[in-house]
Design an enzyme around this catalytic site. Structure first.
Site, PDB file in Angstrom:
ATOM      1  N   LYS A 136      18.389  32.797  72.409  1.00 45.67           N
ATOM      2  CA  LYS A 136      19.840  32.841  72.520  1.00 45.67           C
ATOM      3  C   LYS A 136      20.339  32.476  73.905  1.00 45.67           C
ATOM      4  O   LYS A 136      21.457  32.028  74.049  1.00 45.67           O
ATOM      5  CB  LYS A 136      20.474  34.177  72.141  1.00 45.67           C
ATOM      6  CG  LYS A 136      19.718  35.394  72.073  1.00 45.67           C
ATOM      7  CD  LYS A 136      20.653  36.554  71.699  1.00 45.67           C
ATOM      8  CE  LYS A 136      19.810  37.748  71.365  1.00 45.67           C
ATOM      9  NZ  LYS A 136      19.009  38.192  72.527  1.00 45.67           N
ATOM     10  N   LYS A 143      10.171  28.243  72.158  1.00 49.48           N
ATOM     11  CA  LYS A 143      10.764  29.078  71.112  1.00 49.48           C
ATOM     12  C   LYS A 143      12.294  28.995  71.158  1.00 49.48           C
ATOM     13  O   LYS A 143      12.874  28.834  72.238  1.00 49.48           O
ATOM     14  CB  LYS A 143      10.274  30.522  71.220  1.00 49.48           C
ATOM     15  CG  LYS A 143      11.102  31.425  72.091  1.00 49.48           C
ATOM     16  CD  LYS A 143      10.671  32.878  71.937  1.00 49.48           C
ATOM     17  CE  LYS A 143      11.575  33.780  72.750  1.00 49.48           C
ATOM     18  NZ  LYS A 143      12.871  34.075  72.182  1.00 49.48           N
ATOM     19  N   LYS A 159      10.548  33.425  82.305  1.00 52.71           N
ATOM     20  CA  LYS A 159      11.941  33.637  82.707  1.00 52.71           C
ATOM     21  C   LYS A 159      12.134  33.553  84.223  1.00 52.71           C
ATOM     22  O   LYS A 159      13.261  33.417  84.689  1.00 52.71           O
ATOM     23  CB  LYS A 159      12.460  34.975  82.173  1.00 52.71           C
ATOM     24  CG  LYS A 159      12.531  35.004  80.649  1.00 52.71           C
ATOM     25  CD  LYS A 159      13.699  35.797  80.136  1.00 52.71           C
ATOM     26  CE  LYS A 159      13.738  35.786  78.618  1.00 52.71           C
ATOM     27  NZ  LYS A 159      14.852  35.043  78.066  1.00 52.71           N
TER      28      LYS A 159
HETATM   29  P1  ATP Z   1      16.818  35.687  75.251  1.00 57.83           P
HETATM   30  O1  ATP Z   1      17.031  34.214  75.102  1.00 57.83           O
HETATM   31  O2  ATP Z   1      17.907  36.386  75.984  1.00 57.83           O
HETATM   32  O3  ATP Z   1      15.447  36.032  75.792  1.00 57.83           O
HETATM   33  P2  ATP Z   1      16.026  35.988  72.484  1.00 57.83           P
HETATM   34  O4  ATP Z   1      16.768  35.073  71.586  1.00 57.83           O
HETATM   35  O5  ATP Z   1      14.629  35.659  72.856  1.00 57.83           O
HETATM   36  O6  ATP Z   1      16.899  36.292  73.778  1.00 57.83           O
HETATM   37  P3  ATP Z   1      15.683  38.868  72.167  1.00 57.83           P
HETATM   38  O7  ATP Z   1      16.877  39.733  72.278  1.00 57.83           O
HETATM   39  O8  ATP Z   1      14.790  38.773  73.360  1.00 57.83           O
HETATM   40  O9  ATP Z   1      16.086  37.383  71.735  1.00 57.83           O
HETATM   41  O10 ATP Z   1      14.793  39.298  70.937  1.00 57.83           O
HETATM   42  C1  ATP Z   1      15.219  39.992  69.789  1.00 57.83           C
HETATM   43  C2  ATP Z   1      14.140  39.871  68.734  1.00 57.83           C
HETATM   44  O11 ATP Z   1      14.098  38.531  68.212  1.00 57.83           O
HETATM   45  C3  ATP Z   1      12.713  40.140  69.255  1.00 57.83           C
HETATM   46  O12 ATP Z   1      12.028  40.916  68.299  1.00 57.83           O
HETATM   47  C4  ATP Z   1      12.092  38.781  69.382  1.00 57.83           C
HETATM   48  O13 ATP Z   1      10.695  38.805  69.211  1.00 57.83           O
HETATM   49  C5  ATP Z   1      12.764  38.037  68.237  1.00 57.83           C
HETATM   50  N1  ATP Z   1      12.830  36.593  68.500  1.00 57.83           N
HETATM   51  C6  ATP Z   1      13.492  35.989  69.514  1.00 57.83           C
HETATM   52  N2  ATP Z   1      13.369  34.650  69.443  1.00 57.83           N
HETATM   53  C7  ATP Z   1      12.578  34.403  68.357  1.00 57.83           C
HETATM   54  C8  ATP Z   1      12.077  33.210  67.759  1.00 57.83           C
HETATM   55  N3  ATP Z   1      12.370  32.030  68.270  1.00 57.83           N
HETATM   56  N4  ATP Z   1      11.317  33.321  66.654  1.00 57.83           N
HETATM   57  C9  ATP Z   1      11.035  34.529  66.120  1.00 57.83           C
HETATM   58  N5  ATP Z   1      11.463  35.703  66.640  1.00 57.83           N
HETATM   59  C10 ATP Z   1      12.236  35.654  67.749  1.00 57.83           C
END
Ligand code: ATP
Ligand code: LTN
Length: 326
Positions: free
Chosen positions: A195, A192, A111
């Protein structure tokens, strides 16, 4: 009873990886455990954000969590900044974590790379996450694969604190699903799905209408042959679709590949399964979105219940670390 804690950032619209990697488990676990779930708005401050957007994302994410099946009668659901103990305990965690440990965190590297402004909060982010988890005497933390390293660090912090200052915190463990733990971006299957990344075509949002889901899956990157089998290294795009199809239908990716011969069939089976999976979630979300006052009432109640547990743990930690109480 087993205590479960997990958190999600209000950093954008919920995507399929969040659901398959974490939220599905959250819903299952609220039935048999003492589950606490948190919208971690303080964590969303670690990167540049728009204040008004953060406020509305916090409300809509809470509604989305209820739409996927969290029931405030069966779990504690609250917003992190409503329970001041999180920020307060984070300082104790920052003073227990080592600089070198934080520097090794891959989420920080991912990040921060390429950004002009990197906040100090982005660096100490895992210390706040450790506070979130440890304040609730947590045994299990349901998360996606990307969070494994943060949970390991939380364990190390708890063990170090306990050995320096006496038994204070429960040492938690991560619970990661066997399929759907790492959903990849449909356009960049080496990254990965997330969001906050700007990859609209590569990200399936839980609120995407069926025709949009179909289009995104149809355009997903595959490779030049037309053979369907699971091999993450050599066929990352196809393997990602198989993982999604498997996770959406309760199968392993290998089971999901049975009977599918061509990419076209894989893509239509995957989009159909995802559309089917998300249909009830979308219906419930739009019902809840009509009544923000009720959501507000529920999160105020959630904060009250969370505070009760968190304040007792924080007092114990403050006492043990040597803060003078008048
Ligand atoms: P950001 O893009 O802001 O980092 P994010 O989509 O990665 O957000 P988080 O709020 O960080 O989401 O994570 C919420 C949950 O979703 C966590 O338990 C994280 O491990 C899971 N998660 C996020 N992205 C994935 C993915 N691509 N596959 C599986 N699990 C995920
Ligand atoms: N760091 C996590 C979000 C998060 C979390 C938590 C997860 C904050 N606090 C406590 C589990 C437990 C993320 O980026 N997905």
């Amino acid at each position: 009873m087993t205590r479960v804690f997990s958190g999600i950032k209000p950093s954008g619209s919920v995507q399929l990886g969040n659901y398959l990697g974490a939220l599905q488990n959250w819903v299952l676990m609220q039935e048999e455990t003492d589950a606490v779930y948190c919208v971690v708005d303080l964590h969303a401050l670690t990167v540049l954000h728009d204040p008004e957007e953060l406020k509305s994302s916090t409300l809509s994410l809470t509604q989305m969590l209820m739409a996927v099946g969290l029931d405030p009668e069966r779990c504690i659901l609250f917003v992190q900044s409503h329970v001041k103990e999180h920020a307060e305990c984070a300082w104790l965690m920052e003073c227990t974590a080592a600089f070198g440990e934080l520097r090794r965190m891959t989420q920080f590297k991912d990040k921060s790379t390429g950004n002009d402004f990197v906040s100090a909060g982005l660096f100490t982010y895992p210390a706040l996450q450790a506070a979130d988890i440890l304040l609730y005497d947590t045994n299990q933390v349901p998360v996606g694969e990307d969070q494994r390293q943060h949970i390991e660090l939380t364990r190390d912090i708890a063990i170090r604190f306990n050995s320096r200052f006496g038994e204070t915190f429960t040492v938690p463990e991560a619970v990661i699903p066997s399929s759907g733990a790492r959903v990849m971006d449909l356009q960049h299957p080496e990254k990965k799905m997330s969001k906050s990344e700007d990859s609209p075509q590569g990200t399936i949002l839980l609120l995407d209408p069926p025709d949009v889901i179909e289009k995104k899956v149809k355009r997903a990157v595959t490779d030049s042959d037309d053979e369907v089998f699971f091999d993450i290294e050599n066929k990352p795009g196809v393997s990602n679709l198989l993982s999604i199809l498997g996770a959406a239908t309760g199968k392993t990716p290998q089971e999901a590949s049975k009977g599918i011969e061509r990419y076209g069939d894989l893509k239509s089976a995957t989009s159909e399964a995802v559309i089917e999976l998300l249909k009830p979630v979308q219906e419930k979300y739009f019902d809840l979105a009509d009544d923000p006052a009720e959501t507000n009432r529920l999160i105020a109640k959630g904060a009250e219940k969370a505070r009760e547990v968190a304040s007792a743990t924080l007092s114990r930690a403050q006492e043990n670390i040597g803060l003078f109480k008048h």
